[in-house]
Design an enzyme around this catalytic site. Structure first.
Site, mmCIF file in Angstrom:
data_model
loop_
_atom_site.group_PDB
_atom_site.id
_atom_site.type_symbol
_atom_site.label_atom_id
_atom_site.label_comp_id
_atom_site.label_asym_id
_atom_site.label_seq_id
_atom_site.Cartn_x
_atom_site.Cartn_y
_atom_site.Cartn_z
ATOM 1 N N GLY A 103 1.917 -4.603 -13.513
ATOM 2 C CA GLY A 103 2.447 -3.570 -14.390
ATOM 3 C C GLY A 103 1.373 -2.719 -15.032
ATOM 4 O O GLY A 103 0.454 -3.238 -15.653
ATOM 5 N N CYS A 135 14.001 -6.784 -9.515
ATOM 6 C CA CYS A 135 14.516 -5.440 -9.242
ATOM 7 C C CYS A 135 15.556 -5.055 -10.293
ATOM 8 O O CYS A 135 16.585 -5.733 -10.431
ATOM 9 C CB CYS A 135 15.135 -5.372 -7.861
ATOM 10 S SG CYS A 135 15.795 -3.737 -7.449
ATOM 11 N N MET A 166 6.766 -2.790 -2.291
ATOM 12 C CA MET A 166 7.228 -1.442 -2.653
ATOM 13 C C MET A 166 8.244 -0.967 -1.632
ATOM 14 O O MET A 166 7.949 -0.913 -0.432
ATOM 15 C CB MET A 166 6.045 -0.472 -2.715
ATOM 16 C CG MET A 166 5.051 -0.772 -3.811
ATOM 17 S SD MET A 166 3.647 0.382 -3.838
ATOM 18 C CE MET A 166 2.595 -0.298 -2.549
#
Length: 395
Positions: A205, A105, A23
């Site tokens: 996810g 990304c 993160m």
């Protein structure tokens, strides 16, 4: 030096491997230390630009820190050339258990640089980077890739198969397409990937609770589950708790406070305004997430607008009776940030760079991790709902 355990043993020993996601700005050493206390098996660093890491000692010092307890840990890099990815991997290899190539990304600046999810358009390049890195660094050091799924399922599966042939140790799959930031994840494609490769697969996810982790594994047969936003609001998520307990907030204070101390421990329980090894943003933002369900809306508004270490510490002591505590000697040594020596470890980067050198370099796109915090900063002064809506923050 990093404890040289084999990450692949985790997948053999654990029915479900729990993973802290990479993160931006947030999965730094202090947060990795915290989640390890609550059943997190494997941690990633934030995404690191491999070219900067290879060329700049300042970048290395800023982007990767570790301590004696920080294992197993994966250093994640963004790269699109062999010299950058393999060079960075070789540099950091004494201090981590593996490296991961970011191919997920979706941010505009990353696409302009030809990294992140833009790499999925060139699976042969990803395979070459994996293969050359695998040939350069001996096992049990792992080489992995984090990908997103594509709208073309067959192409997604074929890419994953190519990566396995290239020698990948395991895969992490964010089961959304590069154009998706929210919404239901594609568990069907995730399951197909698991069925079509022989290496371990980590699913990622939409996970907010431990039950979500178990359900994702049940639906996809993945070997591990990676969590981002859910861990920010509740670092104890992998223990099955529904929200962050006060004990966890106390541990965060202790971890952050002690990371700013030198060898000579002090009795003054405060944090200077510009301490080494800790930014106010990191310290405060994590608390904003963790305190979401521990403070009333009015108190959250006050807390979210604080801008100094002393103000945060006074607020926590007055409202929650919490204040940082100094570690004992043994704990302090285990968690003290190590001085890393990269002397001579740029040899691989320099050797690989020679065949690719050109007379003129291509213009580089400017990027800034700080700009990615715009969405979050709006929440510091505007708290109109119980949920912060974190879905768009991370890759």
């Amino acid at each position: 030096m990093c404890e040289k355990g084999d990450i692949l043993n985790l997948f053999e020993q654990k029915p479900l491997v729990t993973v802290c996601a990479p993160m931006v700005r947030y999965s730094k050493l202090q947060f990795r230390t915290l989640v390890r206390e609550y059943n997190c098996d494997l941690c990633y660093t934030p995404m690191i630009m491999a070219d900067s890491f290879c060329r700049s000692g300042k970048a290395r010092d800023n982007e990767f820190t570790t301590n004696l307890e920080d294992a197993p840990v994966i250093a994640q890099f963004a790269a699109n050339t062999v010299q950058d990815f393999v060079g960075a991997a070789h540099m950091v290899s004494p201090y981590c258990n593996g490296v991961d190539l970011n191919c997920g990304c979706p941010q505009t600046w990353a696409k302009q640089l030809g990294i992140g999810c833009a790499m999925l358009n060139h699976p042969e390049v990803i395979s070459d980077l994996v293969r050359q890195c695998r040939n350069q660094i001996l096992k049990p050091f792992t080489v992995s890739v984090k990908v997103r799924v594509l709208k073309d399922v067959r192409r997604t599966i074929e890419t994953c198969r190519q990566l396995e042939k290239a020698g990948i140790s395991f895969l992490a799959v964010h089961a959304r397409t590069p154009s998706q930031s929210v919404g239901t994840i594609d568990t069907n494609t995730l399951k197909l990937i698991v069925e079509n490769v022989h290496c371990p697969v980590i699913g990622n996810g939409g996970v907010k609770t431990l039950d979500d982790c178990l359900n994702l594994q049940k639906e996809s047969s993945c070997n591990g589950v990676m969590v981002a936003n859910g861990l920010l609001t509740n670092p104890t998520l992998f223990t099955g708790t529904e929200s962050t307990p006060l004990e966890c907030v106390q541990k965060w204070l202790d971890i952050c406070f002690n990371s700013t101390l030198g060898d000579n421990l002090c009795n003054q329980l405060t944090i200077p305004e510009r301490p080494p090894n800790l930014t106010f943003q990191c310290f405060h933002h994590h608390l904003v997430f963790m305190l979401e369900k521990l403070l009333t809306k009015s108190k959250r508004r006050i807390f979210n607008s604080l801008q100094h270490f002393d103000d945060v510490l006074r607020f926590l002591q007055y409202h929650l009776d919490l204040k940082p505590q100094v570690y004992g000697g043994n704990m302090f040594k285990k968690r003290q940030i190590l001085n890393l020596d990269y002397n001579g470890r740029d040899s691989v980067y320099n050797k690989l760079k020679l065949p690719y050198q050109t007379v003129t370099e291509l213009a580089k796109v400017e990027y800034s991790y700080d700009n990615d915090g715009t969405f979050f900063k709006s929440k510091l002064v505007e708290d109109d709902s119980i949920e912060f809506g974190l879905e768009n923050i991370f890759i």
